[in-house]
Design an enzyme around this catalytic site. Structure first.
Site, PDB file in Angstrom:
ATOM      1  CE1 TYR A   1       1.180  -2.068  -6.600  1.00 44.20           C
ATOM      2  CE2 TYR A   1       1.385  -1.909  -8.990  1.00 44.20           C
ATOM      3  CZ  TYR A   1       0.814  -1.483  -7.811  1.00 44.20           C
ATOM      4  OH  TYR A   1      -0.119  -0.478  -7.842  1.00 44.20           O
TER       5      TYR A   1
ATOM      6  CB  CYS B   1      -3.031 -12.873  -7.485  1.00 40.85           C
ATOM      7  SG  CYS B   1      -2.915 -11.456  -6.404  1.00 40.85           S
TER       8      CYS B   1
HETATM    9  N1  SAH Z   1       6.208  -9.299  -9.251  1.00 43.80           N
HETATM   10  C1  SAH Z   1       6.639  -9.936  -8.043  1.00 43.80           C
HETATM   11  C2  SAH Z   1       5.821  -9.570  -6.807  1.00 43.80           C
HETATM   12  C3  SAH Z   1       4.330  -9.594  -6.951  1.00 43.80           C
HETATM   13  S1  SAH Z   1       3.406  -9.560  -5.436  1.00 43.80           S
HETATM   14  C4  SAH Z   1       6.695 -11.437  -8.221  1.00 43.80           C
HETATM   15  O1  SAH Z   1       6.126 -11.980  -9.154  1.00 43.80           O
HETATM   16  O2  SAH Z   1       7.339 -12.104  -7.407  1.00 43.80           O
HETATM   17  C5  SAH Z   1       3.081  -7.893  -5.201  1.00 43.80           C
HETATM   18  C6  SAH Z   1       4.220  -7.094  -4.609  1.00 43.80           C
HETATM   19  O3  SAH Z   1       3.778  -5.736  -4.516  1.00 43.80           O
HETATM   20  C7  SAH Z   1       4.649  -7.499  -3.216  1.00 43.80           C
HETATM   21  O4  SAH Z   1       6.044  -7.689  -3.219  1.00 43.80           O
HETATM   22  C8  SAH Z   1       4.265  -6.300  -2.334  1.00 43.80           C
HETATM   23  O5  SAH Z   1       5.184  -6.076  -1.294  1.00 43.80           O
HETATM   24  C9  SAH Z   1       4.295  -5.162  -3.325  1.00 43.80           C
HETATM   25  N2  SAH Z   1       3.440  -3.996  -3.067  1.00 43.80           N
HETATM   26  C10 SAH Z   1       2.260  -3.946  -2.419  1.00 43.80           C
HETATM   27  N3  SAH Z   1       1.738  -2.714  -2.493  1.00 43.80           N
HETATM   28  C11 SAH Z   1       2.609  -1.961  -3.216  1.00 43.80           C
HETATM   29  C12 SAH Z   1       2.608  -0.590  -3.653  1.00 43.80           C
HETATM   30  N4  SAH Z   1       1.620   0.232  -3.351  1.00 43.80           N
HETATM   31  N5  SAH Z   1       3.652  -0.169  -4.401  1.00 43.80           N
HETATM   32  C13 SAH Z   1       4.668  -1.015  -4.706  1.00 43.80           C
HETATM   33  N6  SAH Z   1       4.717  -2.314  -4.313  1.00 43.80           N
HETATM   34  C14 SAH Z   1       3.702  -2.773  -3.578  1.00 43.80           C
END
Ligand code: SAH
Length: 516
Positions: free
Chosen positions: A369, A471
């Site tokens: 993620y 979060c």
């Molecule tokens: N670590 C990053 C983003 C965290 S938010 C930061 O701190 O900026 C969570 C992220 O997970 C988002 O970018 C969203 O697009 C992504 N996401 C949501 N579901 C997901 C999944 N099943 N697999 C991979 N990424 C995912």
């Protein structure tokens, strides 16, 4: 309908009762009892004695709202924003900031106990004090304002009243960047002058739905994106003209946006002493920064949906991205990419995640993620190799560009769902020990937490350490239970207040595999 029954304390809707507020609920509401009957009272602060009007009765509890504060709590403060009671954004703005922090610390702790099934000793042994913010105002780098009409038919931009889609006209949010007001007003005057309509949700007619403003706090770059119920806006050149006329911070703006690609240099130019990313320097608010609009775009969204942004973005002026610098690393941010909203606290959050990862330079790390690769790049400076996984293609493109721009070459990003990419990689890894068993896995999922399949694969891969950034402490507690049942122990837990005045809280957890 009256409540009548004995258990309901013989109360009914619209009754006025006197309540001592003794606790705080999940949505920030006060909780107290009237003759043994539990009431959840909106806008009451823990410690208040209030007169509340009952709004709804259930068998064992009811809801109410404050009619009059009879004796204010010592934790009650004068809210900065006059709309805070109507607006859904700041549920606990009337609570002293230090008390908000205690509330959030307790929220994480209680979820670990109640939903995670951890013991009091387990939790007390690992939990560190929450990290708050020195100056918890104007911290948000992103805001999305709905545009519509008020009851008199006037054009307005502002916020949805809590749990409704009625727009409260307010261009001066106490959490957003101070310049947003000027920008919103410029867009509204462009709309009035050129007869551009606002979206009418019920009918699905009208044009402008939302105004998205994103600000790079370190670079000073601002992106304004109008979400439109259609492909185009009338007189787009007038919109550009209006926005470019704005003199932010009372200074002259540069006449042309810079070409993207010189992000690092730009950030250094504007923030000499925070190029190294000192959160302290940013927080002290002493930096002198010339903010300027560097990107204006249109997002077409013709769907009848609550999703704000459309899938396609058209840049009508300037570059398509803005930049920000955290911890000495500069990030490109596209309108559709996720980027943490509170950069001052994000830097503290990432440093904590890095610390919990315990890197020495020899480790293989997965960052699931990963968004635009923020945590991946933080980790890459201290790891041998980092793999990031993210589902939004634009964010992965940003991540790759961010790695190149910062000359970090020990990272690789994959587009896809964590619960699909990780198992596929694990299956295809053959017998190579290092691929099968990374040293550290970092996860930072959205509110719904990690998919079961993702957690199972993490346990099967068995890294020595897992860092969980969350979060939502309820789904966090659930997932930690799975990981701990799968052979991990909680080592460190710390909350970071990323969302001051709201009920939300970010948490970082360090886990270790039992047999290491
Ligand atoms: N670590 C990053 C983003 C965290 S938010 C930061 O701190 O900026 C969570 C992220 O997970 C988002 O970018 C969203 O697009 C992504 N996401 C949501 N579901 C997901 C999944 N099943 N697999 C991979 N990424 C995912």
């Amino acid at each position: 309908m009256g409540c009548g029954a004995r258990e309901r304390g013989n109360y009914k809707k619209n009754d006025i009762v006197t309540v001592v507020i003794e606790d705080i609920g999940n949505d920030g509401e006060g909780i107290g009892k009237a003759a043994g009957y539990t009431l959840f009272v909106k806008d009451a602060v823990i410690g208040d004695l209030v007169e509340a009007r009952i709004t709804k009765c259930k068998k064992n509890y009811g809801y109410g709202r404050v009619e009059k504060v009879l004796r204010p709590s010592p934790f009650r403060v004068e809210p900065k924003c006059m709309f805070h009671r109507q607006c859904g954004g700041c549920q606990i703005q009337a609570m002293l900031y230090d008390r908000q922090l205690i509330y959030k610390q307790d929220k994480v702790k209680n979820n670990l106990l109640r939903l995670g099934g951890f013991t009091q000793e387990e939790v007390d042994g690992v939990m560190e004090p929450i990290i708050g913010m020195e100056e918890p105002w104007h911290y948000r780098n992103k805001a999305q304002y709905p545009v519509g009409y008020d009851k008199a038919g006037g054009l307005v931009a502002g916020f949805y009243a809590g749990r409704t889609h009625d727009i409260i006209a307010n261009t001066d949010c106490a959490l957003g960047a101070p310049e947003n007001k000027q920008i919103l007003e410029a867009v509204l005057s462009y709309m009035r002058e050129n007869n551009v309509t606002a979206y009418r949700e019920a009918e699905g007619t009208g044009l402008v739905r939302h105004i998205l403003i994103r600000t790079g706090f370190a670079s000073g770059e601002i992106m304004v994106c109008l979400v439109v119920n259609g492909k185009k806006l009338p007189a787009e050149d007038k919109l550009i003209e209006r926005l470019r006329e704005i003199r932010l911070n009372g200074r002259e703006e540069e006449s042309e946006p810079r070409a993207s690609g010189s992000a690092v240099r730009q950030a250094e130019k504007f923030v000499p002493d925070s190029a190294a990313g000192s959160a302290g320097a940013m927080e002290s608010g002493k930096r002198k920064l010339c903010k300027k609009i560097t990107s204006i775009c249109i997002s077409a969204n013709t769907e009848k949906t609550n999703v704000i942004m459309g899938k396609e973005i058209r840049v009508i002026w300037g570059g398509g991205k803005i930049h920000d610098t955290l911890g000495g690393i500069t990030f490109s941010i596209s309108p559709l990419s996720f980027y943490q909203v509170n950069p001052v606290q994000t830097e503290k959050l990432y440093r904590l995640a890095l610390d919990y990862a315990g890197l020495t330079g020899r480790e293989t790390v997965w960052d699931l993620y990963c968004g635009i690769g923020t945590i991946s790049l933080f980790m890459a400076k201290r790891a041998k190799q980092v793999y990031g996984v993210e589902v939004i293609p634009e964010a992965v493109e940003d991540a790759g560009e961010n790695a190149r721009e910062n000359r970090i070459d020990n990272v690789e990003f994959y587009v896809g769902k964590a619960e699909e990419v990780l198992p596929a990689f694990y299956k295809g890894a053959g017998t190579e020990e290092q691929m099968l068993r990374p040293d550290v896995i970092v996860v930072d999922p959205p509110r719904k937490g990690c998919d079961e399949k993702c957690l199972e694969t993490m346990i099967a891969m068995g890294p020595g350490r897992i860092v969980y950034v969350s979060c939502d402490s309820a789904t966090l507690a659930r997932d930690l239970r799975t990981l701990c049942d799968g052979g991990y122990v909680l080592k460190r837990v710390r909350a970071v207040d990323q969302f001051c005045h709201s009920v939300h809280v970010e948490t970082v957890v360090g886990l270790q595999r039992k047999d290491t």
